[in-house]
Design a protein around this motif. Sequence first.
Motif, PDB file in Angstrom:
ATOM      1  N   THR A 116       0.657  -1.213   0.078  1.00  9.22           N
ATOM      2  CA  THR A 116      -0.095   0.116   0.119  1.00  9.22           C
ATOM      3  C   THR A 116       0.877   1.404  -0.054  1.00  9.22           C
ATOM      4  O   THR A 116       0.549   2.243  -0.789  1.00  9.22           O
ATOM      5  CB  THR A 116      -0.907   0.042   1.078  1.00  9.22           C
ATOM      6  OG1 THR A 116      -1.856  -1.034   1.149  1.00  9.22           O
ATOM      7  CG2 THR A 116      -1.802   1.182   1.336  1.00  9.22           C
ATOM      8  N   ALA A 117       2.008   1.416   0.899  1.00  4.78           N
ATOM      9  CA  ALA A 117       2.928   2.410   0.892  1.00  4.78           C
ATOM     10  C   ALA A 117       3.573   2.879  -0.521  1.00  4.78           C
ATOM     11  O   ALA A 117       3.878   3.708  -0.724  1.00  4.78           O
ATOM     12  CB  ALA A 117       3.714   2.231   1.862  1.00  4.78           C
ATOM     13  N   ASN A 118       3.676   1.640  -1.008  1.00  9.97           N
ATOM     14  CA  ASN A 118       4.701   1.777  -2.281  1.00  9.97           C
ATOM     15  C   ASN A 118       3.818   1.860  -3.680  1.00  9.97           C
ATOM     16  O   ASN A 118       4.136   1.672  -4.700  1.00  9.97           O
ATOM     17  CB  ASN A 118       5.742   0.796  -2.352  1.00  9.97           C
ATOM     18  CG  ASN A 118       6.540   0.959  -1.380  1.00  9.97           C
ATOM     19  OD1 ASN A 118       7.448   1.839  -1.398  1.00  9.97           O
ATOM     20  ND2 ASN A 118       6.594   0.288  -0.277  1.00  9.97           N
ATOM     21  N   SER A 119       2.178   1.825  -3.540  1.00  7.96           N
ATOM     22  CA  SER A 119       1.602   1.873  -4.714  1.00  7.96           C
ATOM     23  C   SER A 119       1.616   3.184  -5.510  1.00  7.96           C
ATOM     24  O   SER A 119       1.385   4.376  -4.662  1.00  7.96           O
ATOM     25  CB  SER A 119       0.065   1.483  -4.507  1.00  7.96           C
ATOM     26  OG  SER A 119      -0.122   0.229  -3.873  1.00  7.96           O
ATOM     27  N   GLY A 120       1.936   3.101  -6.581  1.00  5.26           N
ATOM     28  CA  GLY A 120       2.139   4.547  -7.290  1.00  5.26           C
ATOM     29  C   GLY A 120       3.258   5.249  -6.819  1.00  5.26           C
ATOM     30  O   GLY A 120       3.318   6.469  -6.911  1.00  5.26           O
ATOM     31  N   ALA A 121       4.269   4.490  -6.447  1.00  7.18           N
ATOM     32  CA  ALA A 121       5.512   5.184  -5.657  1.00  7.18           C
ATOM     33  C   ALA A 121       6.315   6.108  -6.741  1.00  7.18           C
ATOM     34  O   ALA A 121       6.201   5.896  -7.752  1.00  7.18           O
ATOM     35  CB  ALA A 121       6.505   4.194  -5.060  1.00  7.18           C
ATOM     36  N   LYS A 122       6.635   7.163  -6.314  1.00  9.55           N
ATOM     37  CA  LYS A 122       7.517   7.894  -6.781  1.00  9.55           C
ATOM     38  C   LYS A 122       8.988   7.742  -6.604  1.00  9.55           C
ATOM     39  O   LYS A 122       9.193   7.552  -5.357  1.00  9.55           O
ATOM     40  CB  LYS A 122       7.162   9.541  -6.635  1.00  9.55           C
ATOM     41  CG  LYS A 122       5.622   9.833  -6.990  1.00  9.55           C
ATOM     42  CD  LYS A 122       5.482  10.235  -8.362  1.00  9.55           C
ATOM     43  CE  LYS A 122       3.925  10.675  -8.242  1.00  9.55           C
ATOM     44  NZ  LYS A 122       2.955   9.898  -9.084  1.00  9.55           N
ATOM     45  N   PRO A 123       9.847   7.985  -7.281  1.00  7.22           N
ATOM     46  CA  PRO A 123      11.284   7.973  -7.141  1.00  7.22           C
ATOM     47  C   PRO A 123      11.548   9.109  -6.183  1.00  7.22           C
ATOM     48  O   PRO A 123      11.156   9.881  -5.867  1.00  7.22           O
ATOM     49  CB  PRO A 123      12.283   8.061  -8.357  1.00  7.22           C
ATOM     50  CG  PRO A 123      11.331   8.574  -9.342  1.00  7.22           C
ATOM     51  CD  PRO A 123       9.676   8.575  -8.774  1.00  7.22           C
ATOM     52  N   LYS A 124      12.689   8.454  -5.068  1.00 12.19           N
ATOM     53  CA  LYS A 124      13.062   9.290  -3.985  1.00 12.19           C
ATOM     54  C   LYS A 124      13.687  10.136  -4.696  1.00 12.19           C
ATOM     55  O   LYS A 124      14.536  10.232  -5.749  1.00 12.19           O
ATOM     56  CB  LYS A 124      13.937   8.561  -2.912  1.00 12.19           C
ATOM     57  CG  LYS A 124      12.990   7.352  -2.364  1.00 12.19           C
ATOM     58  CD  LYS A 124      12.445   7.916  -1.183  1.00 12.19           C
ATOM     59  CE  LYS A 124      11.631   6.739  -0.399  1.00 12.19           C
ATOM     60  NZ  LYS A 124      10.894   7.228   0.707  1.00 12.19           N
TER      61      LYS A 124
END
Length: 129
Positions: A116-124
């Motif tokens: 859930t936290a990384n769904s659709g994650a943007k690069p750091k």
Amino acid sequence: MFNDYVRNELKWESDIHYDTSGNVRPWTYDQNKYMDMTEPLRQTMARNPYLNVHVVAGYYDMACVFMGSEINFWHLGYDKTFTDRVSFSYYEGGHMMYTRPSAHKALKGDVAKFVTANSGAKPKAGTQN
């Protein structure tokens, strides 16, 4: 079994093929050492700024050296660009910690939070494409 579960039970559809096991032969294990995959992991994370990693470990694992994975991840060039994209969970149990009902429940919750936290994650910030 994994592919059947995600497609039929979860109704997930994708053209992507996921290998759920690999040929690890010939497997060699040097006594009193841990496998160091730091450099291949660092290179992979550098190529893919969206890649986040969640490591799960059983305290009583007799197959993988406990803390071996931590040592690998801590040494990703000491670069927060990589180390900030790694998280850990620990469970009462061994190599297959999910066979213990309480650990299975905790593992399910931890993996769900990670996904859930990384769904659709943007690069750091600071990562390179």
